[in-house]
Scaffold this active site. Structure first.
Site: not given
Length: 699
Positions: A576, A589
């Site tokens: 990500s 996360y």
């Protein structure tokens, strides 16, 4: 077998206005008969055999009736034959070729001559068996490869057994390579035996004929069923010999576990010359064959029917150890046997190759038999591997039948070589479409039942890969695999990536389905968006278990399989932009994604010596189609940024340099770019797929 060059346009099978000489049902009856015969594997093998029908049409040029032959063209399968798969030829011209036939030494020239007999605009290319159908003086002809018929055809005293089985209703035709001369032989024998309904072709199969389609089908079935009954009534109870101690079938769970361990090693060996996909079967017929004391002798004799050995090679490779031999011993012995197999195949080629023979195509086995475990078959894709295995099962059935009433005697090795390295077969192979970029590669994608993982799986499958759809939801994984094209393209497996045993089982399923794995995409993920003070220990552990630990477990198992294969491979992490960008209220996360990102660098450095490349993709804000966003994270992130959830994708897009929304297929494009071969010298790289987020630029 061989085929002529493709015509320029499809055949016009429509009947000219006013033509009443042939009812439309002629072709319909042929298709119906072909499909019915081809649907039952007792009648013929996949893509084996051909059928024909003759009738009269009006020639649109002369306005006069003309006799035509509709015959299954080269390639295709009887069970799924359609009108487009038929070649249409003028019978008068086809039969006139007899007058210009230059003899057996030049019979290959006759295949090109079939072009000059075609009627209408194009159609399927005529096969090498066209002469068989056109020269026999019957309106309907079937040529099939039933196991029962080939069993008689390959028996040492097949001619006598054929007479005992059928009397004078079916005649014996000695072995001859498929071609124009075989058509002449069958036509002559049919004419000399007006009461016969068909023939057993030595070493090959059967042919039947009749004046109506219905009767021709009945004749084919009579030959097949009569042969089956004859073998059942006359056959010895143990055609493969007495049980060989230690070679019986292992318990089901044990043999599948052993097969999963063997498969990657075997796939690597079978891919020495060309990358191959594997297929495993532990069908009872295979296990029974390998348990008998005669299996080494019979396997060494090889297959006989041309359709068989063109797909299985002249003989298989057979492990000569008991079923429960230590795995390390089995691995070592298989490598020895593989080296010997390659030497023997090269010697076979050199014994029979002439100055004009095509180059040797590859010396690796297509079939590997492991007593107590089963059969591994290999091919350029999963379908080819599956069909090769099915053909060897046909060959085992043939050997059982022949040995039950006589001794199995396949055609001579020199004849096998003439067909395997036939110029017509080589030309047929040369006309095959160019392989897709990921052909022969096996991919395992985690979290692949939807979202980014689903898009990645779909792109890899579209580019030729076999795909293992791994997902926490087994039902959704199976549905997603089915949508990709079924078992020859994809299989679905349940996998909790945070469970080491579950990960190992997923790779075992991949090995059994396709032989191993050489492209792995770590995509499984989830997110809980909270500020630091609201993030619980469970929030932290859950996200790290799935993404950080899960990627580690999947990559570790992938490295084991890829190392066993010795073919290198690719591991891709869907990380990500959050791995490098510090955004608000997202500590668990983003920390897990940073862990994944560094795994890419660490594993790239460690695994490069084994030919395994490790790269990553850093997407940003994939809202539409994303399982993570649909699971509640979208609402959480929308709240953080003060926008409506429905506007979140647009919000992410407007803050990027390009101003474009990122979709799942954009991430899939990056995975394809990393694995399709153009970046073969790239490892340890992260590709941003974020439409340009300056704060996430890699440094």
């Amino acid at each position: 077998m061989g085929r002529v060059s493709e015509p320029d346009a499809p055949t016009d099978h429509s009947t000219p206005q006013g033509d009443s000489t042939v009812p439309d049902s002629v072709v319909d009856q042929l298709i119906a008969r072909s499909n019915a015969l081809g649907a039952d594997p007792r009648n013929t093998n996949f893509a084996g055999g051909n059928t024909s029908a003759a009738g009269t049409r009006t020639d649109p040029v002369t306005g006069r009736p003309v006799e035509l032959l509709w015959v299954k063209g080269s390639g295709g399968d009887l069970g799924t034959l359609t009108e487009d798969g038929l070649a249409v030829l003028r019978l008068d011209r086809l039969r006139s070729l007899v007058d210009v036939y230059p003899g057996e030494e030049r019979e290959d020239e006759m295949v090109a001559a079939f072009d000059h007999c075609l009627f209408g605009r194009g159609g399927a290319a005529p096969s090498i068996d066209t002469a068989m159908h056109g020269l026999v003086r019957a309106a309907h002809v079937d040529h099939l490869h039933p196991d029962s018929g080939i069993a008689l055809a390959t028996a040492e005293d097949g001619e006598r057994l054929t007479r005992e089985c059928f009397g004078d209703r079916v005649v014996w035709v000695p072995w001859r390579r498929p071609g124009f001369q075989l058509g002449l032989d069958i036509a002559r024998i049919a004419e000399e035996n007006p009461g016969a309904i068909g023939a057993v072709l030595g070493g090959h199969g059967i042919t039947s004929w009749a004046d109506t389609s219905e009767q021709c089908q009945a004749n084919s079935l009579e030959i097949i069923r009569t042969a089956e009954a004859f073998l059942a009534e006359r056959g010895r109870p143990r055609p493969f010999g007495p049980p060989l101690p230690g070679y019986g079938a292992l318990p089901a769970a044990e043999r599948r576990e052993r097969a999963a361990a063997l498969a990657p090693v075997l796939r690597g060996l079978a891919s020495t010359d060309h990358p191959q996909v594997g297929r495993f079967t532990d069908a009872d017929v295979v296990l029974d064959f390998l348990a008998g004391a005669e299996h080494p002798r019979l396997a060494a004799l090889g297959t006989s029917c041309p359709d068989h050995f063109l797909r299985t090679k002249v003989r298989p490779m057979v492990l000569d150890l008991p079923a429960d031999a230590p795995l390390d011993d089995a691995f070592a012995r298989l490598k020895e046997l593989h080296a010997a197999y390659r030497d023997e195949y090269r010697a076979y080629y050199e014994r029979h190759a002439g100055p004009d023979s095509p180059a040797m195509r590859g010396a690796d086995p297509a079939i590997v038999l492991v007593p107590g475990v089963g059969m591994f078959s290999f091919g350029k894709d999963a379908k080819t591997a599956r069909v090769a295995g099915e053909f060897y099962v046909n060959a085992v059935n043939v050997m059982r039948g022949a040995e039950s009433v006589s001794s199995y005697r396949p055609i001579e090795e020199s004849e096998k070589f003439r067909i395997e390295y036939w110029a017509l077969e080589e030309a047929k192979l040369a006309r095959l479409p160019r392989p897709k970029p990921l052909a022969s590669r096996v991919a395992l994608v985690t979290g692949a039942a939807g979202g980014i993982g689903g898009a990645v799986a779909a792109r890899l499958a579209a580019e030729g890969a076999c795909v293992v759809v791994a997902d926490l939801d087994a039902d959704r994984a199976a549905e997603a695999a089915a949508e990709l094209g079924g078992a020859d393209v994809a299989v679905g497996v349940a996998c909790d990536v945070s469970d080491a045993d579950a990960v190992a089982r997923a790779f075992e399923e991949a090995a059994l389905a396709f032989g191993g794995v050489d492209l792995v995409v770590n995509n499984a993920g989830l997110s809980v968006s909270k500020p630091l003070l609201e993030t619980t220990e469970r929030d932290w552990d859950l996200q790290h278990d799935v993404m950080a630990k899960g990627s580690f477990l999947v990559s570790r198992e992938a490295a084991r399989v890829m190392t066993a294969q010795g073919m290198g491979g690719d591991i891709v992490y869907i990380a990500s932009k959050n791995a490098v960008f510090a955004g608000p209220n997202n500590v668990a996360y983003s920390a897990a994604k940073a862990d994944q990102a560094h795994q890419v660098r660490l594993l790239a450095a460690e695994l490069g010596g084994r030919g395994i490349r490790v790269n990553g993709v850093n997407p940003d804000g994939v809202v539409r189609g994303s399982g993570i966003f649909a699971g509640g994270w979208g609402a959480q992130r929308a709240k953080v940024y003060g926008v409506e959830e429905k506007d979140l994708g647009a919000f992410y897009a407007q803050r990027t340099i390009l101003g474009r929304e990122v979709l799942p297929e954009h991430v899939a494009n990056a995975v394809f770019a990393l694995t399709a071969g153009e970046l073969s010298h790239t490892t340890g790289l992260h590709i941003p797929v974020d439409s340009g987020v300056a704060a996430a630029f890699l440094r």
